[in-house]
Scaffold this motif. Structure first.
Motif, PDB file in Angstrom:
ATOM      1  N   THR A 194      65.342  58.714  40.921  1.00 32.76           N
ATOM      2  CA  THR A 194      65.904  57.774  39.753  1.00 32.76           C
ATOM      3  C   THR A 194      64.870  57.209  38.990  1.00 32.76           C
ATOM      4  O   THR A 194      65.228  56.428  38.208  1.00 32.76           O
ATOM      5  CB  THR A 194      66.657  56.643  40.594  1.00 32.76           C
ATOM      6  N   GLY A 195      63.804  58.135  39.080  1.00 30.77           N
ATOM      7  CA  GLY A 195      62.887  57.402  37.825  1.00 30.77           C
ATOM      8  C   GLY A 195      63.133  57.540  36.535  1.00 30.77           C
ATOM      9  O   GLY A 195      62.760  56.741  35.707  1.00 30.77           O
ATOM     10  N   ASP A 196      63.847  58.783  36.053  1.00 28.30           N
ATOM     11  CA  ASP A 196      64.155  59.058  34.827  1.00 28.30           C
ATOM     12  C   ASP A 196      65.247  57.892  34.508  1.00 28.30           C
ATOM     13  O   ASP A 196      65.154  57.725  33.184  1.00 28.30           O
ATOM     14  CB  ASP A 196      64.775  60.373  34.519  1.00 28.30           C
ATOM     15  N   THR A 197      66.311  57.597  35.321  1.00 25.39           N
ATOM     16  CA  THR A 197      67.122  56.639  34.962  1.00 25.39           C
ATOM     17  C   THR A 197      66.401  55.347  34.581  1.00 25.39           C
ATOM     18  O   THR A 197      66.609  54.488  33.646  1.00 25.39           O
ATOM     19  CB  THR A 197      68.096  56.221  36.015  1.00 25.39           C
ATOM     20  N   GLU A 198      65.414  54.906  35.536  1.00 22.35           N
ATOM     21  CA  GLU A 198      64.666  53.761  35.519  1.00 22.35           C
ATOM     22  C   GLU A 198      64.059  53.857  33.937  1.00 22.35           C
ATOM     23  O   GLU A 198      63.956  52.834  33.312  1.00 22.35           O
ATOM     24  CB  GLU A 198      63.556  53.524  36.378  1.00 22.35           C
ATOM     25  N   SER A 199      63.532  55.087  33.586  1.00 25.99           N
ATOM     26  CA  SER A 199      62.769  55.189  32.392  1.00 25.99           C
ATOM     27  C   SER A 199      63.719  54.572  31.111  1.00 25.99           C
ATOM     28  O   SER A 199      63.381  54.128  30.279  1.00 25.99           O
ATOM     29  CB  SER A 199      62.290  56.576  32.319  1.00 25.99           C
ATOM     30  N   ILE A 200      64.897  55.238  31.078  1.00 21.25           N
ATOM     31  CA  ILE A 200      65.731  55.102  30.185  1.00 21.25           C
ATOM     32  C   ILE A 200      66.248  53.752  30.110  1.00 21.25           C
ATOM     33  O   ILE A 200      66.577  53.145  29.146  1.00 21.25           O
ATOM     34  CB  ILE A 200      66.895  56.081  30.072  1.00 21.25           C
ATOM     35  N   LEU A 201      66.365  53.062  31.107  1.00 20.22           N
ATOM     36  CA  LEU A 201      66.723  51.419  31.116  1.00 20.22           C
ATOM     37  C   LEU A 201      65.682  50.702  30.677  1.00 20.22           C
ATOM     38  O   LEU A 201      66.005  49.569  30.356  1.00 20.22           O
ATOM     39  CB  LEU A 201      67.072  51.242  32.690  1.00 20.22           C
ATOM     40  N   ARG A 202      64.456  51.121  30.607  1.00 22.07           N
ATOM     41  CA  ARG A 202      63.666  50.358  29.912  1.00 22.07           C
ATOM     42  C   ARG A 202      63.161  51.008  28.478  1.00 22.07           C
ATOM     43  O   ARG A 202      61.975  50.455  28.047  1.00 22.07           O
ATOM     44  CB  ARG A 202      62.177  50.833  30.792  1.00 22.07           C
ATOM     45  N   ALA A 206      61.501  57.854  28.008  1.00 25.23           N
ATOM     46  CA  ALA A 206      63.047  57.557  27.263  1.00 25.23           C
ATOM     47  C   ALA A 206      63.043  57.810  25.887  1.00 25.23           C
ATOM     48  O   ALA A 206      64.203  58.176  25.650  1.00 25.23           O
ATOM     49  CB  ALA A 206      63.551  56.392  27.656  1.00 25.23           C
ATOM     50  N   GLU A 207      62.216  57.624  25.086  1.00 20.73           N
ATOM     51  CA  GLU A 207      62.244  57.687  23.599  1.00 20.73           C
ATOM     52  C   GLU A 207      62.539  59.051  23.282  1.00 20.73           C
ATOM     53  O   GLU A 207      63.139  59.471  22.328  1.00 20.73           O
ATOM     54  CB  GLU A 207      60.940  57.232  22.999  1.00 20.73           C
ATOM     55  N   ASN A 208      61.919  60.126  24.245  1.00 21.03           N
ATOM     56  CA  ASN A 208      62.262  61.422  23.955  1.00 21.03           C
ATOM     57  C   ASN A 208      63.627  61.757  24.118  1.00 21.03           C
ATOM     58  O   ASN A 208      64.198  62.565  23.393  1.00 21.03           O
ATOM     59  CB  ASN A 208      61.135  62.287  24.625  1.00 21.03           C
ATOM     60  N   ILE A 209      64.155  61.141  25.140  1.00 19.09           N
ATOM     61  CA  ILE A 209      65.740  61.367  25.331  1.00 19.09           C
ATOM     62  C   ILE A 209      66.581  60.870  24.151  1.00 19.09           C
ATOM     63  O   ILE A 209      67.287  61.686  23.579  1.00 19.09           O
ATOM     64  CB  ILE A 209      66.130  60.836  26.644  1.00 19.09           C
ATOM     65  N   THR A 210      66.177  59.723  23.791  1.00 19.28           N
ATOM     66  CA  THR A 210      67.095  59.177  22.800  1.00 19.28           C
ATOM     67  C   THR A 210      66.826  59.588  21.603  1.00 19.28           C
ATOM     68  O   THR A 210      67.635  60.078  20.460  1.00 19.28           O
ATOM     69  CB  THR A 210      66.856  57.482  22.526  1.00 19.28           C
ATOM     70  N   CYS A 237      52.520  61.234  25.181  1.00 19.44           N
ATOM     71  CA  CYS A 237      52.096  59.856  25.693  1.00 19.44           C
ATOM     72  C   CYS A 237      51.181  59.195  24.887  1.00 19.44           C
ATOM     73  O   CYS A 237      51.329  58.042  24.690  1.00 19.44           O
ATOM     74  CB  CYS A 237      51.724  60.292  27.256  1.00 19.44           C
ATOM     75  N   PRO A 238      50.266  59.674  24.182  1.00 21.02           N
ATOM     76  CA  PRO A 238      49.258  59.064  23.751  1.00 21.02           C
ATOM     77  C   PRO A 238      49.829  58.339  22.552  1.00 21.02           C
ATOM     78  O   PRO A 238      49.373  57.543  21.746  1.00 21.02           O
ATOM     79  CB  PRO A 238      48.229  59.810  23.212  1.00 21.02           C
ATOM     80  N   THR A 239      51.025  58.894  21.864  1.00 23.36           N
ATOM     81  CA  THR A 239      51.586  58.593  20.732  1.00 23.36           C
ATOM     82  C   THR A 239      52.512  57.543  20.716  1.00 23.36           C
ATOM     83  O   THR A 239      52.502  56.214  20.072  1.00 23.36           O
ATOM     84  CB  THR A 239      52.225  59.718  19.940  1.00 23.36           C
ATOM     85  N   ILE A 240      53.262  57.727  21.519  1.00 26.29           N
ATOM     86  CA  ILE A 240      54.534  56.778  21.812  1.00 26.29           C
ATOM     87  C   ILE A 240      54.283  55.839  23.005  1.00 26.29           C
ATOM     88  O   ILE A 240      54.878  54.824  23.285  1.00 26.29           O
ATOM     89  CB  ILE A 240      56.016  57.588  21.825  1.00 26.29           C
ATOM     90  N   LYS A 241      53.380  56.354  23.916  1.00 28.95           N
ATOM     91  CA  LYS A 241      52.920  55.448  25.023  1.00 28.95           C
ATOM     92  C   LYS A 241      54.305  55.093  25.763  1.00 28.95           C
ATOM     93  O   LYS A 241      55.467  55.692  25.964  1.00 28.95           O
ATOM     94  CB  LYS A 241      52.379  54.265  24.750  1.00 28.95           C
ATOM     95  N   TRP A 242      54.198  54.086  26.884  1.00 31.59           N
ATOM     96  CA  TRP A 242      55.253  53.677  27.897  1.00 31.59           C
ATOM     97  C   TRP A 242      55.366  52.150  27.674  1.00 31.59           C
ATOM     98  O   TRP A 242      54.726  51.346  27.094  1.00 31.59           O
ATOM     99  CB  TRP A 242      54.851  53.839  29.131  1.00 31.59           C
TER     100      TRP A 242
END
Lengths: 62, 237, 370
Positions: free
Chosen positions: C64-72, C199-203, C276-281
């Protein structure tokens, strides 16, 4: 004896199946099972100990 | 059938530590200029590639200030040496078709029964199981195999090297040079092959230098000087 | 004045997202997609006018890490944006219904929106032993994937697990875990690997589709080039330290405190393709290398086994135990060769002396006879 099965149980992490036998509005017997297995403990066997945390942390992403 | 001559090492006539040059010695032009050129370019390039390559994988020198550029310089030398090595390889490949009989592809591949026997002879000779061996004029068959092996290693290193180069240098040319390998092998495997070839070539270097020195000593035919001048000296008995 | 909630912008507006924030979101999407600012009006128009497509989010062997990612995901209240840019009808972590109600929601979309919905899959599919290592509602994951992904317009594989098996497929892969594309054949899919995926990549992928009607340009592994086209090594802020030769040797040493390159700690940045270096987390706060931990190429298929233990630089030799780096084996090969050569030389010398003695003896005897 009516049996209720709730699968999937939602709003949790992972996969859970609940079965219950209901008699007269009361649950007389119930089973719960996690319906997914990956074998992470088997996967970390024989690995460099310094990377075990990385793999085990993927047990849950919440 | 190539006339390989009848030059034989005879232990009674020369012992292992004396080179003899008698009146009836013949000077044969064996290694042409492009061969020698390619050989020396290879030595320079491969040595520099091994040293810089080892640094790239395992930085043994650390910079003190930010104004230095050790890793960048090492990578730069590595890439330049690689390009020069390609040039040397192209010269050699061209000379496979244009050179004299000692430069041809046939020299490197023991396809005849006679050559295969020669391979066995030399293995026994190096293993101290045989007292004398018939030295042909060009490469002996065992040496030929070892050089083919070395060239194959170099080819692997170049291919995987350009595959890795294409990671940061985009464009169709680099894809052609090596980027297509990513469709067959994964990144980790490519790096492993590239890295391992470095060690294999170092081992080959040690063996090659020793065997050349050994043969020069036994044959007394100026083997070592032949890679500079191109001439080998043969004694008739 | 409230308009109908059919279009995306209307949905957002009704949630209290101001027009200003909406435009900001469109601009950030344009940047993530590596488009110029002239694309922003196109994105705005698309999200204003287009109807929300349906989406189903499936969970298989995942954490569920990817869900957590999109929720953030960030900018502005992306949970609402995700819920309103697409109509997410089925998502086991956040949906209201469970049991039969959940299954019905899934079934409705698959039946009524056939070939029109987006399937988003998180987690790998086990194929060993008939696929019993992951079942939902009594059906195996393989079965569900075949139906849902087979009828979807496109499948987005989010996270490394659904792209190529992920951590579940690391040696010895006890459940036969594979990615979605390997388990279900004949589907159109986009891989968005990462552990977890950003998550930015998904959206951004979804917005690209909504704006231009096509999927973004994909590389040979079906990953969008805008997110997975460049290596972390080429975008890393510690690259000047790499080029200079300033490497961290030990955890917490002086170099580590000064932010030097993590190459010697085993950073897999040179092999990792991700943005990752561009959009980060976490809304662009940081990412592993910036925080001082080496990258382990989580979006790569090789990260768990082929690259070797994460803190080693040298490539790992397969089948030789976890401590066998190519360096150790290579050094052994060279040492062995040198030893063999030295032995050969020694034997030769010894034989040579013996022969000299033999000749000397023969000469003596010959002289004696004379």
């Amino acid at each position: 004896m009516p049996k209720i099965v709730v699968d999937p149980v939602t709003r949790i992490e992972g996969h859970l199946r609940i079965e219950a036998i209901v008699e007269g509005g009361k649950i007389v017997d119930a089973w719960s099972s996690g319906t997914m297995w990956r074998g992470i403990e088997n996967i970390v066997k024989g690995r460099d100990p310094r990377e075990v945390w990385l793999i085990l942390s993927r047990i849950c992403g919440v | 059938m190539i006339n390989r001559g009848s030059y034989v090492w005879q232990p009674q006539k020369m012992d292992m530590f004396r080179k003899s040059r008698k009146a009836q010695d013949k000077r044969l032009y064996v290694w042409q200029l492009p061969i020698r050129l390619s050989h020396w370019l290879n030595i320079l390039c491969i040595t520099s590639l091994i040293i810089t390559g080892y640094y790239i994988s395992n930085p043994f020198m650390h910079a003190i200030s930010e104004d230095q550029s050790i890793m960048a310089m090492m990578r730069f030398i590595h890439f330049v040496s690689a390009h020069i090595l390609i040039a040397s390889a192209l010269i050699r490949i061209y000379w496979l078709f244009a050179g004299n009989k000692f430069a041809r592809l046939k020299e490197f591949l023991p396809f005849t029964a006679e050559k295969r026997k020669e391979v066995l002879c030399f293995i026994k000779f190096y293993a101290f199981l045989k007292k004398e061996v018939h030295h042909p004029i060009g490469h002996n068959a065992l040496a030929a195999i070892s050089y083919s092996f070395a060239y194959f290693m170099i080819f692997l290193a170049i291919l995987t090297g350009y595959a890795l180069y294409s990671e940061s240098h985009t464009g169709f040319f680099w894809y052609l040079a090596g980027g297509w390998v990513f469709g067959i092998l994964s990144d980790g495997t490519i790096r492993l092959i590239h890295h391992f070839v470095m060690w294999v070539l170092t081992a080959f270097l040690i063996v090659h230098v020793y065997i050349v020195w050994l043969n020069d000593n036994i044959e007394g035919n100026g083997l070592i000087s032949s890679i500079f001048t191109g001439y080998k000296i043969y004694h008739k008995d | 004045m409230l308009k109908s909630k059919d279009t995306i912008f209307d949905g957002l507006y009704s949630f209290g997202v101001s027009r200003r924030n909406f435009i900001k979101f469109c601009a950030s999407m344009s940047a993530t997609l590596a488009l110029s600012s002239s694309a922003v009006p196109q994105i705005v128009e698309a999200l204003e006018k287009k109807k929300k497509p349906y989406a189903i989010w499936l969970h298989f062997q995942e954490c569920t890490g990817d869900t957590e990612s999109i929720l953030r995901a960030s900018k502005p209240s992306i949970a609402q944006i995700v819920l309103d840019i697409v109509s997410l009808e089925y998502h086991e972590t956040i949906m209201a219904g469970s049991g039969h109600a959940a299954e019905k929601a899934l079934h409705d979309v698959v039946k009524n929106q056939k070939a029109k919905y987006i399937a988003i899959v998180e987690g790998s599919i086990p194929i060993k032993d008939g696929g019993i290592y992951c079942t939902i509602g009594g059906r195996t994951a393989l079965d569900i994937a075949n139906e849902v992904c087979g009828n979807a317009f496109v499948t987005l594989n989010v996270g490394s697990c659904s792209c190529w098996g992920g951590v579940s497929s690391a040696k010895p892969n006890p459940t036969g875990a594979v990615g979605i594309a390997d388990a279900v054949s004949g589907i159109k899919y986009v891989n968005l690997p990462g552990c977890p995926v950003n998550a930015e990549n998904i959206t951004a992928t979804i917005v690209h589709y909504l704006t231009f009607g096509t999927l973004p340009v994909l590389d040979r592994h079906n990953r969008p080039l805008f997110a997975y086209g460049k290596r972390i090594h080429d975008n890393c802020e510690r690259r000047p330290h790499f080029d200079a030769g300033q490497f961290v040797r030990k955890w917490g040493d002086e170099g580590h405190r000064l932010g030097w390159c993590l190459y010697e700690l085993g950073c897999k940045g040179p092999m990792a393709y991700k943005n990752c270096p561009t959009i980060k987390w976490n809304e662009g706060i940081s990412y592993p290398i910036q925080a001082g931990h080496p990258c382990f190429a989580c979006a790569s298929n090789d990260s768990w086994d082929v690259f070797g233990p994460i803190y080693t630089r040298a490539p790992h030799v397969p089948g030789a135990g976890y401590q066998a780096t190519a360096d150790k084996i290579g050094a052994a090969v060279v040492a062995g060769t040198a030893a063999a050569v030295a032995t050969h030389a020694a034997i030769r010398t010894f034989l040579g002396y013996k022969q000299k003695e033999k000749f000397a003896k023969e000469k003596d005897e010959a002289d004696k006879i004379k």
